[in-house]
Design an enzyme around this catalytic site. Structure first.
Site, PDB file in Angstrom:
ATOM      1  N   LYS A 163     -13.796  47.875 -70.782  1.00 15.50           N
ATOM      2  CA  LYS A 163     -14.562  49.307 -71.240  1.00 15.50           C
ATOM      3  C   LYS A 163     -14.830  49.848 -70.063  1.00 15.50           C
ATOM      4  O   LYS A 163     -15.021  51.297 -70.622  1.00 15.50           O
ATOM      5  CB  LYS A 163     -14.851  48.641 -72.234  1.00 15.50           C
ATOM      6  CG  LYS A 163     -16.405  47.213 -72.362  1.00 15.50           C
ATOM      7  CD  LYS A 163     -16.301  46.794 -73.576  1.00 15.50           C
ATOM      8  CE  LYS A 163     -17.632  46.322 -73.272  1.00 15.50           C
ATOM      9  NZ  LYS A 163     -17.840  45.178 -72.047  1.00 15.50           N
TER      10      LYS A 163
ATOM     11  N   ARG B  43     -23.965  43.099 -78.039  1.00 16.14           N
ATOM     12  CA  ARG B  43     -23.045  42.225 -78.379  1.00 16.14           C
ATOM     13  C   ARG B  43     -23.793  40.725 -79.102  1.00 16.14           C
ATOM     14  O   ARG B  43     -23.188  39.046 -79.037  1.00 16.14           O
ATOM     15  CB  ARG B  43     -23.869  42.169 -76.384  1.00 16.14           C
ATOM     16  CG  ARG B  43     -22.522  42.550 -75.371  1.00 16.14           C
ATOM     17  CD  ARG B  43     -23.510  41.904 -74.012  1.00 16.14           C
ATOM     18  NE  ARG B  43     -22.838  42.311 -73.177  1.00 16.14           N
ATOM     19  CZ  ARG B  43     -22.026  42.323 -71.935  1.00 16.14           C
ATOM     20  NH1 ARG B  43     -22.635  44.087 -72.101  1.00 16.14           N
ATOM     21  NH2 ARG B  43     -21.835  42.380 -71.294  1.00 16.14           N
TER      22      ARG B  43
ATOM     23  N   ARG C 214     -12.946  41.630 -58.844  1.00 14.42           N
ATOM     24  CA  ARG C 214     -13.304  43.287 -59.551  1.00 14.42           C
ATOM     25  C   ARG C 214     -14.859  43.749 -58.564  1.00 14.42           C
ATOM     26  O   ARG C 214     -14.986  42.531 -57.362  1.00 14.42           O
ATOM     27  CB  ARG C 214     -14.200  42.954 -60.382  1.00 14.42           C
ATOM     28  CG  ARG C 214     -15.155  44.190 -60.916  1.00 14.42           C
ATOM     29  CD  ARG C 214     -14.857  43.878 -62.772  1.00 14.42           C
ATOM     30  NE  ARG C 214     -16.227  43.366 -63.202  1.00 14.42           N
ATOM     31  CZ  ARG C 214     -16.907  43.638 -64.447  1.00 14.42           C
ATOM     32  NH1 ARG C 214     -15.797  43.839 -65.385  1.00 14.42           N
ATOM     33  NH2 ARG C 214     -17.901  43.507 -64.394  1.00 14.42           N
TER      34      ARG C 214
ATOM     35  N   ARG D 277     -20.332  41.572 -57.619  1.00 15.89           N
ATOM     36  CA  ARG D 277     -21.032  41.165 -58.633  1.00 15.89           C
ATOM     37  C   ARG D 277     -22.118  40.069 -58.995  1.00 15.89           C
ATOM     38  O   ARG D 277     -21.130  39.339 -59.181  1.00 15.89           O
ATOM     39  CB  ARG D 277     -21.299  41.784 -59.412  1.00 15.89           C
ATOM     40  CG  ARG D 277     -21.623  42.942 -60.427  1.00 15.89           C
ATOM     41  CD  ARG D 277     -21.099  43.405 -61.908  1.00 15.89           C
ATOM     42  NE  ARG D 277     -21.038  43.065 -62.316  1.00 15.89           N
ATOM     43  CZ  ARG D 277     -20.792  43.590 -63.747  1.00 15.89           C
ATOM     44  NH1 ARG D 277     -20.276  44.539 -63.888  1.00 15.89           N
ATOM     45  NH2 ARG D 277     -20.964  42.176 -65.362  1.00 15.89           N
TER      46      ARG D 277
ATOM     47  N   ARG E 292     -20.362  33.719 -68.777  1.00 11.26           N
ATOM     48  CA  ARG E 292     -19.801  34.793 -69.707  1.00 11.26           C
ATOM     49  C   ARG E 292     -18.958  35.534 -70.503  1.00 11.26           C
ATOM     50  O   ARG E 292     -18.946  35.816 -72.168  1.00 11.26           O
ATOM     51  CB  ARG E 292     -19.753  36.202 -68.642  1.00 11.26           C
ATOM     52  CG  ARG E 292     -21.175  36.883 -68.116  1.00 11.26           C
ATOM     53  CD  ARG E 292     -20.853  36.977 -66.650  1.00 11.26           C
ATOM     54  NE  ARG E 292     -19.998  38.168 -67.471  1.00 11.26           N
ATOM     55  CZ  ARG E 292     -18.954  39.201 -66.103  1.00 11.26           C
ATOM     56  NH1 ARG E 292     -19.053  39.070 -65.435  1.00 11.26           N
ATOM     57  NH2 ARG E 292     -19.167  40.852 -66.638  1.00 11.26           N
TER      58      ARG E 292
HETATM   59  P1  AMP Z   1     -21.691  44.388 -68.230  1.00 12.37           P
HETATM   60  O1  AMP Z   1     -21.920  44.886 -66.714  1.00 12.37           O
HETATM   61  O2  AMP Z   1     -22.200  44.912 -69.421  1.00 12.37           O
HETATM   62  O3  AMP Z   1     -21.139  42.973 -67.871  1.00 12.37           O
HETATM   63  O4  AMP Z   1     -23.386  43.524 -68.067  1.00 12.37           O
HETATM   64  C1  AMP Z   1     -23.772  42.811 -67.340  1.00 12.37           C
HETATM   65  C2  AMP Z   1     -24.830  41.595 -68.210  1.00 12.37           C
HETATM   66  O5  AMP Z   1     -26.194  43.048 -68.741  1.00 12.37           O
HETATM   67  C3  AMP Z   1     -24.717  40.657 -69.015  1.00 12.37           C
HETATM   68  O6  AMP Z   1     -24.008  39.670 -68.341  1.00 12.37           O
HETATM   69  C4  AMP Z   1     -26.131  40.202 -69.645  1.00 12.37           C
HETATM   70  O7  AMP Z   1     -26.537  39.221 -68.985  1.00 12.37           O
HETATM   71  C5  AMP Z   1     -26.782  42.069 -69.081  1.00 12.37           C
HETATM   72  N1  AMP Z   1     -26.564  43.009 -70.844  1.00 12.37           N
HETATM   73  C6  AMP Z   1     -26.374  44.086 -70.798  1.00 12.37           C
HETATM   74  N2  AMP Z   1     -25.339  44.239 -72.054  1.00 12.37           N
HETATM   75  C7  AMP Z   1     -26.780  43.160 -72.571  1.00 12.37           C
HETATM   76  C8  AMP Z   1     -26.728  43.641 -74.095  1.00 12.37           C
HETATM   77  N3  AMP Z   1     -26.145  44.611 -74.787  1.00 12.37           N
HETATM   78  N4  AMP Z   1     -27.350  42.224 -74.674  1.00 12.37           N
HETATM   79  C9  AMP Z   1     -27.880  41.354 -74.211  1.00 12.37           C
HETATM   80  N5  AMP Z   1     -27.897  41.275 -73.024  1.00 12.37           N
HETATM   81  C10 AMP Z   1     -26.723  42.392 -71.979  1.00 12.37           C
END
Ligand code: AMP
Length: 214
Positions: free
Chosen positions: A13, A88, A127, A160, A171
């Site tokens: 996404k 989320r 990644r 990351r 995750r």
């Molecule tokens: P992402 O880059 O979207 O995979 O987000 C990386 C990390 O940021 C996630 O594993 C969460 O720890 C935190 N995070 C990002 N968006 C959210 C959200 N909407 N709610 C809670 N944690 C978030």
């Protein structure tokens, strides 16, 4: 006006959000990017969220909703907004409903990037991310032109901390427990647009464009 991008970690996404931004006037807001930036800057928000993020867990609902609302209310939604990584959880979806009605914004739809776990594991495994501009790459399926270097801003690419095998497992578990119920939530609202996300980035993008009418 507001599109939600929903799907498991590694469903692509973020890549699709970047492709949409490049071909339209829409702006993408990645909550993960906002939080990573806060951690990198060592801000108070960064220190509040660092440990949740590194373990692959979710930061508290109200906290992330307030961070996003502040940004959107400051920027306005202009020609359209893509929400990458928010909501989320079900409480976050309700906070988003409130945010939309408070500001008179409408949810155009929810793009649900449907994919299977084997593909996700393969994608997350290779990644690479740019700490400078947030661009995403993959060691085999979407490599940068010069190995290890961002095509867009020339920063050194990183893996990351939450793309380690343990954090990936966490995750995926968190996604299944907390985020997947949003599929039914938005289906009930008639907002869900199912997109088969198993092809390459260009194939998926063609489906995205057809759904949003670009
Ligand atoms: P992402 O880059 O979207 O995979 O987000 C990386 C990390 O940021 C996630 O594993 C969460 O720890 C935190 N995070 C990002 N968006 C959210 C959200 N909407 N709610 C809670 N944690 C978030």
């Amino acid at each position: 006006m507001v599109w939600v991008l929903l799907g498991a970690p590694g469903c692509g996404k973020g890549t699709q959000a970047n492709m949409l931004m490049a071909q339209s006037d829409m702006k993408s807001y990645s909550t993960g990017e906002m939080l990573r930036k806060a951690v990198a800057e060592g801000s108070e928000l960064g220190s509040q969220v660092k440990s949740y993020m590194e373990s692959g867990g979710l930061v508290p609902d109200e906290l992330i909703a307030n961070v996003l609302a502040a940004r959107l209310e400051q920027d306005g939604i202009g020609s359209g907004v893509l929400l990458d990584g928010f909501p989320r959880t079900l409480p976050q979806a309700q906070l988003l409903d409130n945010m939309l009605s408070k500001n008179g914004w409408t949810l155009s739809g929810v793009l649900y990037f449907d994919t299977d776990e084997a593909l996700i594991l393969q994608r997350l495994g290779g990644r690479l991310s740019c700490p400078g501009c947030g661009a995403g790459y993959h060691a085999t399926s979407m490599p940068p032109v010069k190995a290890g270097v961002c095509d867009k801003c020339s920063a050194d690419l990183i893996t990351r901390k939450d793309d380690t095998p343990e954090a990936i497992q966490n995750r995926l578990r968190v996604y299944a427990e907390s985020t997947e119920p949003l599929v039914a939530y938005y289906q009930q609202q008639g907002a869900l647009k199912n997109i088969d996300a198993s092809g390459n980035a260009d194939e998926v993008f063609a489906k995205v464009k057809a759904v949003i009418g670009l």
